[in-house]
Each structure stands twice: as structure tokens, then as C-alpha cells.
Design a protein around this motif. Structure first.
Motif, PDB file in Angstrom:
ATOM      1  N   VAL A  92      43.893  35.467  34.418  1.00 34.79           N
ATOM      2  CA  VAL A  92      43.405  36.681  35.092  1.00 34.79           C
ATOM      3  C   VAL A  92      41.957  37.004  34.730  1.00 34.79           C
ATOM      4  O   VAL A  92      41.234  37.575  35.530  1.00 34.79           O
ATOM      5  CB  VAL A  92      44.357  37.871  34.836  1.00 34.79           C
ATOM      6  CG1 VAL A  92      44.225  38.410  33.441  1.00 34.79           C
ATOM      7  CG2 VAL A  92      44.134  38.957  35.864  1.00 34.79           C
ATOM      8  N   ASN A  93      41.526  36.676  33.524  1.00 34.45           N
ATOM      9  CA  ASN A  93      40.129  36.900  33.100  1.00 34.45           C
ATOM     10  C   ASN A  93      39.678  38.350  33.272  1.00 34.45           C
ATOM     11  O   ASN A  93      38.671  38.628  33.922  1.00 34.45           O
ATOM     12  CB  ASN A  93      39.189  35.952  33.842  1.00 34.45           C
ATOM     13  CG  ASN A  93      39.553  34.506  33.633  1.00 34.45           C
ATOM     14  OD1 ASN A  93      39.786  34.072  32.511  1.00 34.45           O
ATOM     15  ND2 ASN A  93      39.632  33.755  34.724  1.00 34.45           N
ATOM     16  N   ARG A  94      40.428  39.267  32.658  1.00 33.74           N
ATOM     17  CA  ARG A  94      40.073  40.699  32.714  1.00 33.74           C
ATOM     18  C   ARG A  94      38.867  40.985  31.833  1.00 33.74           C
ATOM     19  O   ARG A  94      38.728  40.445  30.742  1.00 33.74           O
ATOM     20  CB  ARG A  94      41.249  41.565  32.268  1.00 33.74           C
ATOM     21  CG  ARG A  94      42.319  41.631  33.321  1.00 33.74           C
ATOM     22  CD  ARG A  94      43.183  42.878  33.184  1.00 33.74           C
ATOM     23  NE  ARG A  94      44.126  42.885  34.295  1.00 33.74           N
ATOM     24  CZ  ARG A  94      45.429  42.927  34.154  1.00 33.74           C
ATOM     25  NH1 ARG A  94      45.958  43.000  32.967  1.00 33.74           N
ATOM     26  NH2 ARG A  94      46.205  42.925  35.210  1.00 33.74           N
ATOM     27  N   GLU A  95      38.023  41.892  32.322  1.00 35.18           N
ATOM     28  CA  GLU A  95      36.874  42.332  31.536  1.00 35.18           C
ATOM     29  C   GLU A  95      37.296  43.408  30.560  1.00 35.18           C
ATOM     30  O   GLU A  95      38.273  44.122  30.791  1.00 35.18           O
ATOM     31  CB  GLU A  95      35.777  42.850  32.479  1.00 35.18           C
ATOM     32  CG  GLU A  95      35.261  41.769  33.410  1.00 35.18           C
ATOM     33  CD  GLU A  95      34.234  42.259  34.419  1.00 35.18           C
ATOM     34  OE1 GLU A  95      33.707  43.395  34.254  1.00 35.18           O
ATOM     35  OE2 GLU A  95      33.951  41.520  35.380  1.00 35.18           O
ATOM     36  N   ALA A  96      36.578  43.519  29.480  1.00 33.20           N
ATOM     37  CA  ALA A  96      36.912  44.498  28.426  1.00 33.20           C
ATOM     38  C   ALA A  96      36.698  45.911  28.918  1.00 33.20           C
ATOM     39  O   ALA A  96      35.922  46.193  29.764  1.00 33.20           O
ATOM     40  CB  ALA A  96      36.068  44.258  27.190  1.00 33.20           C
ATOM     41  N   GLN A 142      38.377  41.985  37.052  1.00 37.10           N
ATOM     42  CA  GLN A 142      38.869  40.677  36.654  1.00 37.10           C
ATOM     43  C   GLN A 142      38.317  39.619  37.608  1.00 37.10           C
ATOM     44  O   GLN A 142      37.902  39.942  38.714  1.00 37.10           O
ATOM     45  CB  GLN A 142      40.396  40.652  36.653  1.00 37.10           C
ATOM     46  CG  GLN A 142      41.016  41.024  37.991  1.00 37.10           C
ATOM     47  CD  GLN A 142      42.499  41.347  37.873  1.00 37.10           C
ATOM     48  OE1 GLN A 142      42.971  41.839  36.862  1.00 37.10           O
ATOM     49  NE2 GLN A 142      43.236  41.070  38.913  1.00 37.10           N
ATOM     50  N   THR A 143      38.314  38.388  37.158  1.00 41.47           N
ATOM     51  CA  THR A 143      37.903  37.248  37.986  1.00 41.47           C
ATOM     52  C   THR A 143      38.973  36.180  37.831  1.00 41.47           C
ATOM     53  O   THR A 143      38.828  35.246  37.033  1.00 41.47           O
ATOM     54  CB  THR A 143      36.513  36.723  37.556  1.00 41.47           C
ATOM     55  OG1 THR A 143      35.587  37.812  37.541  1.00 41.47           O
ATOM     56  CG2 THR A 143      36.002  35.666  38.529  1.00 41.47           C
TER      57      THR A 143
END
Length: 119
Positions: free
Chosen positions: A115-119, A50-51
């Protein structure tokens, strides 16, 4: 007017990965500009990279927790803490054989929108 609030019933955030999240203050419990949560990550737990658009402070109470911060692995043990600045790509995990109990503080408060979680 009372100038304090004692949290006796933190909100238990529903999860599907075995992790316990007790939010004491934040967007899911007592609305606050920051979030404070007690967490227990089970052995072999991990979440996606996440970023986040928030600073996150973590204090380890017991066990160990691994952080992959921009490709660098950092392991914290009980009594240690870390601050990860917003905009940093990070993955949190507990690849160890014992659970990890810790406190997480996010500023601004944790939100799935931030949170901008990656898939």
C-alpha cells in the motif's frame, strides 16, 4: 473436488479509525490473488496518502466517497465506480456527514507491504 467457495464469514479487519472492513477474499481471509472487501467509512473519515503497488477498483453502494488522485479531487456517489492504477498517489476520504458503503477490489490482493502509506 468442489469448484466454488461461498464466503459466509468474511474476516473483519481490525481498525482504529471507525472504518468497517469485511474482507471476503484476500490475504487476511480466503487466500486469493485479488482481494474483495465490503467497507463502511464513517462520516469525516480519511486515511493518509498512499501509492499502492496494486490496481484498486471501488464501487459505491451508498453515500459518497472522495478521492484525491495526484492532487485532483474526485467525488463518487452511489452507483458509480472507479479504477485507480497501481503507482498512483491517492488519498481516500469521506468528508461528508453520512457514512459511505462501498466495495473495494485490489489486484493483486491488498497487503500493507504493497500500500505504501505516507506517514
Amino acid at each position: 473436488m468442489k469448484k466454488y467457495y461461498i464466503q459466509k464469514s468474511p474476516f473483519i479487519v481490525p481498525t482504529t479509525d471507525g472504518k468497517l472492513i469485511e474482507e471476503h477474499f484476500g490475504l487476511a481471509s480466503v487466500i486469493s490473488e485479488l482481494s474483495i472487501a465490503r467497507m463502511i467509512a464513517p462520516p469525516k473519515w480519511s486515511e493518509p496518502f498512499q501509492t499502492p503497488d496494486f490496481d484498486e477498483y471501488t464501487y459505491i453502494i451508498k453515500g459518497k466517497k472522495q478521492f484525491n488522485i495526484d492532487g485532483k479531487l474526485v467525488v463518487l456517489e452511489a452507483g458509480e465506480s472507479i479504477k485507480i492504477l497501481k503507482g498512483t498517489r491517492v488519498q481516500y476520504s469521506n468528508p461528508f456527514n453520512k457514512e459511505c458503503e462501498y466495495i473495494a477490489i485490489c489486484l493483486p490482493a491488498f497487503s500493507m507491504d504493497l500500500v505504501n502509506r505516507e506517514a
